[in-house]
Scaffold this motif. Structure first.
Motif, PDB file in Angstrom:
ATOM      1  N   SER A  35      92.882  86.152  -2.695  1.00  0.00           N
ATOM      2  CA  SER A  35      91.416  85.720  -2.913  1.00  0.00           C
ATOM      3  C   SER A  35      91.358  84.190  -2.315  1.00  0.00           C
ATOM      4  N   PRO A  36      91.450  83.795  -1.294  1.00  0.00           N
ATOM      5  CA  PRO A  36      91.698  82.321  -1.145  1.00  0.00           C
ATOM      6  C   PRO A  36      90.744  81.449  -1.394  1.00  0.00           C
ATOM      7  N   THR A  37      89.413  81.778  -1.690  1.00  0.00           N
ATOM      8  CA  THR A  37      88.388  80.915  -2.221  1.00  0.00           C
ATOM      9  C   THR A  37      88.075  81.002  -3.530  1.00  0.00           C
ATOM     10  N   ALA A  38      88.658  81.916  -4.512  1.00  0.00           N
ATOM     11  CA  ALA A  38      88.347  82.144  -5.886  1.00  0.00           C
ATOM     12  C   ALA A  38      88.607  81.111  -6.702  1.00  0.00           C
ATOM     13  N   VAL A  39      88.022  80.660  -7.528  1.00  0.00           N
ATOM     14  CA  VAL A  39      88.023  79.506  -8.403  1.00  0.00           C
ATOM     15  C   VAL A  39      87.298  79.985  -9.894  1.00  0.00           C
ATOM     16  N   ILE A  40      87.772  79.405 -10.650  1.00  0.00           N
ATOM     17  CA  ILE A  40      87.072  79.516 -12.169  1.00  0.00           C
ATOM     18  C   ILE A  40      85.705  78.969 -12.040  1.00  0.00           C
ATOM     19  N   ASP A  41      84.702  79.933 -12.213  1.00  0.00           N
ATOM     20  CA  ASP A  41      83.373  79.903 -12.083  1.00  0.00           C
ATOM     21  C   ASP A  41      83.086  78.481 -13.104  1.00  0.00           C
ATOM     22  N   PRO A  42      82.243  77.540 -12.618  1.00  0.00           N
ATOM     23  CA  PRO A  42      81.998  76.149 -13.030  1.00  0.00           C
ATOM     24  C   PRO A  42      81.190  76.352 -14.289  1.00  0.00           C
ATOM     25  N   VAL A  43      80.536  77.476 -14.528  1.00  0.00           N
ATOM     26  CA  VAL A  43      79.824  77.376 -15.738  1.00  0.00           C
ATOM     27  C   VAL A  43      80.868  77.687 -16.953  1.00  0.00           C
ATOM     28  N   ASN A  44      82.150  77.956 -16.656  1.00  0.00           N
ATOM     29  CA  ASN A  44      83.111  77.897 -17.700  1.00  0.00           C
ATOM     30  C   ASN A  44      83.918  76.752 -17.707  1.00  0.00           C
ATOM     31  N   HIS A  45      83.486  75.616 -17.269  1.00  0.00           N
ATOM     32  CA  HIS A  45      83.973  74.269 -17.289  1.00  0.00           C
ATOM     33  C   HIS A  45      83.328  73.598 -18.588  1.00  0.00           C
ATOM     34  N   PHE A  46      84.147  73.124 -19.460  1.00  0.00           N
ATOM     35  CA  PHE A  46      83.757  72.066 -20.589  1.00  0.00           C
ATOM     36  C   PHE A  46      84.235  70.914 -20.457  1.00  0.00           C
ATOM     37  N   PHE A  47      83.301  69.905 -20.570  1.00  0.00           N
ATOM     38  CA  PHE A  47      83.715  68.557 -20.156  1.00  0.00           C
ATOM     39  C   PHE A  47      84.063  67.681 -21.555  1.00  0.00           C
TER      40      PHE A  47
END
Length: 322
Positions: free
Chosen positions: A310-322
């Motif tokens: 899955s070469p372009t799979a990343v953690i969905d940015p909605v699950n980023h906490f800053f």
């Protein structure tokens, strides 16, 4: 020394029943409600302070509370909370110092015994996360919208606790919590079904704006340097770039910020949450280890090649906490 006056299982069940009772007492059929993020219920406070070295209760003038927490999860408090972290069965795991206002639970912790002064009872709050939110009392309160997801999660957790129901969760077989994005000149590619069946949750705490976070390897007993590994690989990739440096590697024993990840042990042979804590950034990933173990590569999940490619799979940015 008073000692442990009731079973840790009683505390866990009592917390869930108190929340349900609080909801039932207020619900009249005409209003919708949401659960507070504050985990501290002042009505359950007991006498005596907590011995941080054993988890026992001292016979003194202080007060204490027993709070249910999740493994591999960051917590923050309104004030200092000396005490101890315990397993679900009450074994002592870690001392919490009197200077502590935040911590991350180890993989085997389910309970937090905290010492409180009388002046803290009405103002103390603890909740998940790394940034303190505005104070809210424990319990449920009227909501102008539908029941929020936190409340539904609590109701589902309570039902599962008393009915002993096991489920993989709503994310099984779906892209989320991952997302396929363009990485440099590489366009979005589908996320492999194997990956969607295994990765059930993923979050980044302390994420940087303008970056993706890519989990590309999950160890499941893969042996390197004489050690069975259970950690993860995570890259921090600038948006618009094809790749970026590893901030966590499952077998990197040299980097201090990777120590927890390189030495993490599995909590379960089934659903398990892996946490990589680098101090400034924390990545947690929940996986179905049984699905990895039953595959053609039982000791790892590789998102770079093979059945998990899955070469372009990343953690969905909605699950980023800053």
């Amino acid at each position: 020394m008073i000692g442990n006056f009731r079973s840790p299982f009683d505390d866990t069940a009592l917390n869930k029943l108190n929340l349900i009772s609080n909801f039932v007492d207020q619900f009249d059929g005409t209003r919708l409600y949401e659960v507070s993020y504050n985990l501290f219920n002042k009505e359950t406070v007991g006498n005596g302070s907590v011995d941080g070295d054993t988890g026992d209760i001292n016979d003194d003038g202080f007060r204490h509370a027993v709070i249910e927490v999740k493994p591999n999860t960051p917590y923050v408090m309104t004030s200092k909370g000396r005490g101890a972290l315990l397993t679900a069965t009450g074994e002592h795991v870690q001392k919490i110092l009197s200077s502590t206002t935040s911590f991350v639970t180890p993989s085997n912790v389910h309970l937090y015994k905290v010492t409180l002064g009388s002046a803290q009872i009405d103002t103390f709050m603890i909740h998940e996360g790394t940034v303190l939110k505005p104070y809210k009392p424990w319990g449920v309160e009227p909501s102008p919208l539908l029941f929020d997801q936190d409340f539904l999660d609590e109701v589902n957790d309570a039902r599962e606790y008393f009915e002993n129901v096991d489920a993989l969760g709503l994310n099984y077989g779906k892209d989320f919590p991952l997302k396929s994005v363009a990485l440099g000149s590489t366009t979005q590619e589908p996320i492999a079904q194997r990956v969607k069946n295994i990765v059930l949750d993923a979050k980044v705490y302390g994420a940087k704006t303008g970056y993706y976070y890519r989990v590309d390897f999950v160890a499941n007993g893969f042996v390197t340097s004489g050690k069975a590994r259970y950690g993860i690989n995570v890259r921090e990739i600038p948006v618009g770039s094809a790749t970026g440096p590893y901030i966590f590697k499952y077998d990197d024993d040299a980097s201090p910020e990777n120590h927890q990840n390189a030495n993490v042990q599995k909590l379960s042979d089934g659903i398990d949450t892996i946490i990589a804590d680098g101090g400034d950034i924390i990545v947690s990933v929940t996986v179905d280890r049984a699905a990895i173990s039953e595959s053609s590569n039982p000791t790892f999940l590789n998102l770079n090649s093979g059945a998990g490619s899955s070469p372009t799979a990343v953690i969905d940015p909605v699950n980023h906490f800053f």
